[in-house]
Design a protein around this motif. Structure first.
Motif, PDB file in Angstrom:
ATOM      1  N   PHE A 497      34.003  40.314  38.017  1.00 30.99           N
ATOM      2  CA  PHE A 497      34.436  41.307  37.035  1.00 30.99           C
ATOM      3  C   PHE A 497      35.844  41.037  36.523  1.00 30.99           C
ATOM      4  N   VAL A 498      36.103  41.615  35.349  1.00 33.02           N
ATOM      5  CA  VAL A 498      37.431  41.629  34.751  1.00 33.02           C
ATOM      6  C   VAL A 498      37.834  43.087  34.552  1.00 33.02           C
ATOM      7  N   SER A 499      39.046  43.428  34.958  1.00 28.83           N
ATOM      8  CA  SER A 499      39.572  44.767  34.706  1.00 28.83           C
ATOM      9  C   SER A 499      41.082  44.673  34.592  1.00 28.83           C
ATOM     10  N   HIS A 500      41.658  45.557  33.781  1.00 24.52           N
ATOM     11  CA  HIS A 500      43.117  45.642  33.680  1.00 24.52           C
ATOM     12  C   HIS A 500      43.649  46.875  34.403  1.00 24.52           C
ATOM     13  N   ASP A 501      42.768  47.522  35.158  1.00 25.41           N
ATOM     14  CA  ASP A 501      43.170  48.695  35.930  1.00 25.41           C
ATOM     15  C   ASP A 501      43.508  48.243  37.347  1.00 25.41           C
ATOM     16  N   ARG A 502      44.796  48.279  37.686  1.00 26.08           N
ATOM     17  CA  ARG A 502      45.247  47.709  38.958  1.00 26.08           C
ATOM     18  C   ARG A 502      44.644  48.440  40.155  1.00 26.08           C
ATOM     19  N   TYR A 503      44.563  49.761  40.093  1.00 27.16           N
ATOM     20  CA  TYR A 503      44.000  50.531  41.195  1.00 27.16           C
ATOM     21  C   TYR A 503      42.552  50.113  41.435  1.00 27.16           C
ATOM     22  N   PHE A 504      41.813  49.934  40.360  1.00 26.70           N
ATOM     23  CA  PHE A 504      40.411  49.536  40.428  1.00 26.70           C
ATOM     24  C   PHE A 504      40.272  48.167  41.094  1.00 26.70           C
ATOM     25  N   ILE A 505      41.108  47.218  40.689  1.00 30.26           N
ATOM     26  CA  ILE A 505      41.024  45.862  41.248  1.00 30.26           C
ATOM     27  C   ILE A 505      41.423  45.861  42.717  1.00 30.26           C
ATOM     28  N   GLU A 506      42.541  46.534  43.035  1.00 31.61           N
ATOM     29  CA  GLU A 506      43.038  46.536  44.408  1.00 31.61           C
ATOM     30  C   GLU A 506      42.006  47.077  45.387  1.00 31.61           C
ATOM     31  N   ASN A 507      41.209  48.048  44.945  1.00 29.12           N
ATOM     32  CA  ASN A 507      40.263  48.704  45.837  1.00 29.12           C
ATOM     33  C   ASN A 507      38.878  48.072  45.817  1.00 29.12           C
ATOM     34  N   LEU A 508      38.682  47.018  45.018  1.00 32.12           N
ATOM     35  CA  LEU A 508      37.347  46.434  44.889  1.00 32.12           C
ATOM     36  C   LEU A 508      37.303  44.944  45.199  1.00 32.12           C
ATOM     37  N   ALA A 509      38.281  44.192  44.733  1.00 33.58           N
ATOM     38  CA  ALA A 509      38.208  42.723  44.819  1.00 33.58           C
ATOM     39  C   ALA A 509      38.334  42.229  46.260  1.00 33.58           C
ATOM     40  N   THR A 510      37.468  41.283  46.624  1.00 35.83           N
ATOM     41  CA  THR A 510      37.593  40.582  47.905  1.00 35.83           C
ATOM     42  C   THR A 510      38.100  39.151  47.699  1.00 35.83           C
ATOM     43  N   ARG A 511      38.188  38.760  46.438  1.00 37.52           N
ATOM     44  CA  ARG A 511      38.636  37.406  46.099  1.00 37.52           C
ATOM     45  C   ARG A 511      39.106  37.426  44.651  1.00 37.52           C
ATOM     46  N   VAL A 512      40.110  36.613  44.339  1.00 40.68           N
ATOM     47  CA  VAL A 512      40.657  36.569  42.980  1.00 40.68           C
ATOM     48  C   VAL A 512      40.596  35.143  42.454  1.00 40.68           C
ATOM     49  N   LEU A 513      40.064  35.000  41.242  1.00 42.65           N
ATOM     50  CA  LEU A 513      40.060  33.712  40.550  1.00 42.65           C
ATOM     51  C   LEU A 513      40.954  33.861  39.329  1.00 42.65           C
ATOM     52  N   GLU A 514      42.071  33.129  39.314  1.00 47.36           N
ATOM     53  CA  GLU A 514      43.029  33.247  38.219  1.00 47.36           C
ATOM     54  C   GLU A 514      42.782  32.159  37.174  1.00 47.36           C
ATOM     55  N   ILE A 519      42.779  26.876  33.040  1.00 43.98           N
ATOM     56  CA  ILE A 519      42.684  26.247  34.359  1.00 43.98           C
ATOM     57  C   ILE A 519      42.472  27.333  35.415  1.00 43.98           C
ATOM     58  N   ALA A 520      41.499  27.102  36.305  1.00 40.32           N
ATOM     59  CA  ALA A 520      41.155  28.108  37.317  1.00 40.32           C
ATOM     60  C   ALA A 520      41.808  27.783  38.654  1.00 40.32           C
ATOM     61  N   ARG A 521      42.337  28.850  39.306  1.00 39.88           N
ATOM     62  CA  ARG A 521      42.874  28.730  40.664  1.00 39.88           C
ATOM     63  C   ARG A 521      42.251  29.816  41.525  1.00 39.88           C
ATOM     64  N   ASP A 522      41.845  29.427  42.718  1.00 39.38           N
ATOM     65  CA  ASP A 522      41.121  30.333  43.606  1.00 39.38           C
ATOM     66  C   ASP A 522      42.070  30.923  44.646  1.00 39.38           C
ATOM     67  N   TYR A 523      42.039  32.250  44.821  1.00 35.55           N
ATOM     68  CA  TYR A 523      42.833  32.940  45.836  1.00 35.55           C
ATOM     69  C   TYR A 523      41.863  33.694  46.743  1.00 35.55           C
ATOM     70  N   PRO A 524      41.548  33.154  47.918  1.00 37.84           N
ATOM     71  CA  PRO A 524      40.516  33.734  48.784  1.00 37.84           C
ATOM     72  C   PRO A 524      41.021  34.948  49.556  1.00 37.84           C
ATOM     73  N   GLY A 525      41.231  36.034  48.858  1.00 38.37           N
ATOM     74  CA  GLY A 525      41.691  37.276  49.477  1.00 38.37           C
ATOM     75  C   GLY A 525      41.714  38.380  48.442  1.00 38.37           C
ATOM     76  N   GLY A 526      42.101  39.580  48.849  1.00 38.29           N
ATOM     77  CA  GLY A 526      42.169  40.706  47.930  1.00 38.29           C
ATOM     78  C   GLY A 526      43.310  40.586  46.943  1.00 38.29           C
ATOM     79  N   TYR A 527      43.473  41.619  46.127  1.00 37.95           N
ATOM     80  CA  TYR A 527      44.476  41.558  45.063  1.00 37.95           C
ATOM     81  C   TYR A 527      45.891  41.581  45.624  1.00 37.95           C
ATOM     82  N   ASP A 528      46.117  42.304  46.724  1.00 41.24           N
ATOM     83  CA  ASP A 528      47.438  42.298  47.366  1.00 41.24           C
ATOM     84  C   ASP A 528      47.816  40.889  47.795  1.00 41.24           C
ATOM     85  N   TYR A 529      46.850  40.179  48.366  1.00 36.56           N
ATOM     86  CA  TYR A 529      47.106  38.801  48.793  1.00 36.56           C
ATOM     87  C   TYR A 529      47.413  37.911  47.590  1.00 36.56           C
ATOM     88  N   TYR A 530      46.675  38.110  46.505  1.00 37.48           N
ATOM     89  CA  TYR A 530      46.920  37.340  45.276  1.00 37.48           C
ATOM     90  C   TYR A 530      48.345  37.549  44.775  1.00 37.48           C
TER      91      TYR A 530
END
Length: 653
Positions: A497-514, A519-530
């Motif tokens: 998913f894509v969202s610009h709502d930080r609260y929504f992302i922080e409480n849902l994402a288990t992984r972040v792809l930037e 160019i794609a970079r993989d961050y294997p963790g939640g949004y706080d970790y990203y």
């Protein structure tokens, strides 16, 4: 000091009082969030304050020379100027002040000593000079560039004509002009609707430093928590005030609403009993007087109304069909638009149950990637290999194009429903806040949020084990966002998913792809970790790598690991050293868990403090507490990252 005073204003549309005799003072210290259900009159109130709507009764007065700037939700379009020149128009009032200063100087030069108007001219001259100097007029070029850059425009954009920008960017231009006007009072109606996360963070910092007062309407809880220390709520035409940030307001309001619901339910029981009596004895002549008495009693009951925000959208995604463990494999994915390369050699894989957030600035290629993954866009090079039994559901930003505006709500849903679900469609529509006559409304008459809910419901009717969602929270109010968030957290399939709502992302994402410039970079963790990793990378770029808490331990473990693999005949002394290293790592792992537990307790204490009136009513204190909480979470992420590395080293040993 009160800049604006609203006294007893009322506004009615047809037979409904949207605003009913409300009073409000807005000062230079006002940091207000304006809350209320969709259609409760929030935009109407802002337009009354700025003078675009004349109230039916009451008055709006303000201190002399008070300047108010208003940003509407949408509909602003600019043309005929470069971006820079359009932004420069924000300073026109100060140009007029400079012209007036010149006129006064000419008048003073012609005045004779002792004339009565010299004193008033000098006073006006002084006030105008002070205003212009404090406005930043003479440094405006740098300020214009700073504000436009903060809102996501590039230096190359400055000389582009405004008509070349799309609707969302047009609203960013409008926001830039509003901020550059340096008003005493800012009225911002959904300012974050068209902003990505980076631009939202910049706007948060701008408002924190802003010296005037403001009222903000927004469906972004995190944004309101950071920027506001008071909430005013419009409900049933009346205005209620709550001290503290938005989260504090929600806690207080929840208690009030529980009481309201209880009184509503008791009243409904009473009404039901009266109506039953009337129906039972309506045609019984001996009971006519009693029936009339009950009719009058029913007419005199002042009915309790439940806010629209309480009519919760309760649903969960039906269990999707099972898929293989590997859901998607993407290899060497490239996408071109003419000579422009939107995606560059993107490689990543998706496993069952992951909830992956795509991060990156507007234009980074997020929506492009989602269109390709959903098979909507097939013009690309590279390989996309779906796993076993994977079926995909896709929600796009242009969801309105998938709806037939001539259909009624019920017809639109029936047109895409499986036959076996048709008998339950009215119940499903009720869960999505379409009740009674609402289901007969034409799609063309619905608001953006209502159309969004219809599109989500259509997606729900066909269970998929891979959901691809592009901005599903756009146009949704906070309550609807919360319900969608809870449903997606419980969803057992895979989510990108894509969202610009930080609260929504922080409480849902288990992984972040930037995505950054394709160019794609993989961050294997939640949004706080990203965010933590991004901060570390920025520190390293600036020459301040920060403290690596686990470098020594991990390097030692790695060395022992290597020796153990390459030399199976090492002597007893080396074996002792290996055991000693393992004990050292185990001890450090235990220490880390103690530290994490302590930090977790401190985080809970900070959150409790944020809910106390002496803190949440003080903007500076709440800002400091939020910063402490953010640092606490970052430290926890850092420690847990160290712990994971140590555990890996221990397992290897």
């Amino acid at each position: 000091m009160s800049f604006v005073n609203i006294a007893g204003i009322s506004v009615a549309y047809s037979n409904r009082d949207v605003i009913d005799k409300i009073n409000l003072n807005i000062s230079e210290n006002s940091k207000i969030a304006l809350a209320g259900a969709n259609g409760s009159g929030k935009t109407t109130l802002l337009k009354v304050i700025v003078g675009q709507i004349v109230p039916d009764s009451g008055s709006v007065s303000m201190q002399k020379e008070t300047r108010i700037s208003y940003l509407p939700q949408s509909g602003v379009v600019y043309s005929g100027q470069t971006l820079f020149n359009e932004a420069d128009k924000a300073f026109i009032p100060f140009q007029k002040m400079i012209e007036r200063i010149t006129e006064i100087e000419k008048e003073l030069a012609l005045s004779k000593e002792g004339e009565g108007n010299i004193s008033s001219l000098l006073e006006e001259h002084h006030l105008l000079q002070e205003t212009v100097l404090n406005s930043g007029y003479y440094e405006r070029e740098g300020e214009i560039e700073t504000v436009l850059a903060g809102l996501g425009f590039s230096r190359a954009d400055l000389e582009k004509m405004t008509e070349s920008f799309s609707g969302g960017w047009q609203m960013r231009i409008a926001l830039a002009r509003t901020l550059l006007e340096k008003p005493d009072i800012l009225l911002l109606d959904e300012p974050t609707n068209y902003l990505d996360i980076e631009a939202r963070q910049w706007l948060e910092d701008f408002l924190y430093k802003f010296k005037g007062g403001y009222i903000i309407v927004s469906h972004d809880r995190f944004f309101l928590d950071v920027t506001c220390n008071e909430v005013i709520e419009l409900f049933d035409g009346k205005l209620s005030r709550y001290k503290g940030n938005y989260s504090a307001y929600e806690k207080i309001r929840e208690q009030e609403l529980q009481s309201l619901v209880q009184r509503y339910e008791r009243q409904q029981e009473e009404i039901e009993k009266i109506e039953f009596f009337i129906r039972r004895f309506r045609y019984n002549a001996s009971k006519a007087a009693l029936v009339q008495s009950r009719v009058k009693q029913l007419e005199n009951i002042e009915k309790i109304e439940i806010p629209e925000s309480l009519k919760k959208m309760r649903f969960r995604f039906p269990s999707p069909p099972h898929s293989g463990k590997e859901v998607l494999l993407i290899e060497e994915l490239n996408k071109y638009y003419g000579d422009f390369q939107a995606l560059k050699n993107v490689n990543f894989y998706v496993t069952r149950g992951e909830k992956i957030a795509l991060a990156g600035k507007n234009g980074a290629g997020k929506s492009t990637l989602l269109r390709i993954l959903s098979h909507t866009d097939k013009e690309y090079s590279g390989n996309i290999k779906p796993g076993k039994d994977v079926n995909t559901g896709y929600f796009s930003q242009d969801f309105e194009a998938t709806l037939n505006n001539e259909n009624s709500v019920i017809d639109e849903i029936e047109s895409s429903s499986p036959t076996e679900l048709i008998p339950s469609l009215r119940n499903l529509l009720g869960a999505f806040l379409f009740r009674g006559d609402d289901i007969q409304k034409k799609i063309s008459y619905l608001s953006g949020g209502e159309k969004n809910r219809i599109a989500l419901l259509k997606l729900l009717l066909h269970p998929s084990n891979l959901l691809i969602l592009d901005e599903p929270t756009n146009h949704l109010d906070l309550n609807s966002k919360d319900i969608l968030l809870e449903a997606l957290k419980k969803y057992s399939g895979t989510l990108i998913f894509v969202s610009h709502d930080r609260y929504f992302i922080e409480n849902l994402a288990t992984r972040v792809l930037e995505l950054d410039n394709g160019i794609a970079r993989d961050y294997p963790g939640g949004y706080d970790y990203y965010l933590f990793r991004k901060k570390k990378e920025e520190e390293e770029k600036s020459g301040d790598p920060g403290i690596n808490l686990f470098a020594e331990n991990i390097s030692s473990a790695s060395l022992v690991q290597k020796n153990n693999r390459t030399d199976q005949t090492e002597d007893r002394e080396k074996e002792k050293a290996l055991k000693k290293e393992k004990r050292k790592l185990e001890k450090r792992a235990e220490e880390i868990m103690v530290l994490v537990d302590d930090l977790d307790q401190k985080a809970k204490q900070i959150e409790e403090m944020m809910g106390k009136v002496e803190f949440y009513s003080d903007g500076q204190k709440i800002k400091e507490l939020k910063e402490s909480l953010r640092q606490n979470k970052n430290t926890q992420v850092e420690l847990l990252s160290e712990w994971e590395s140590i555990e890996a080293a221990i397992n290897s040993l």
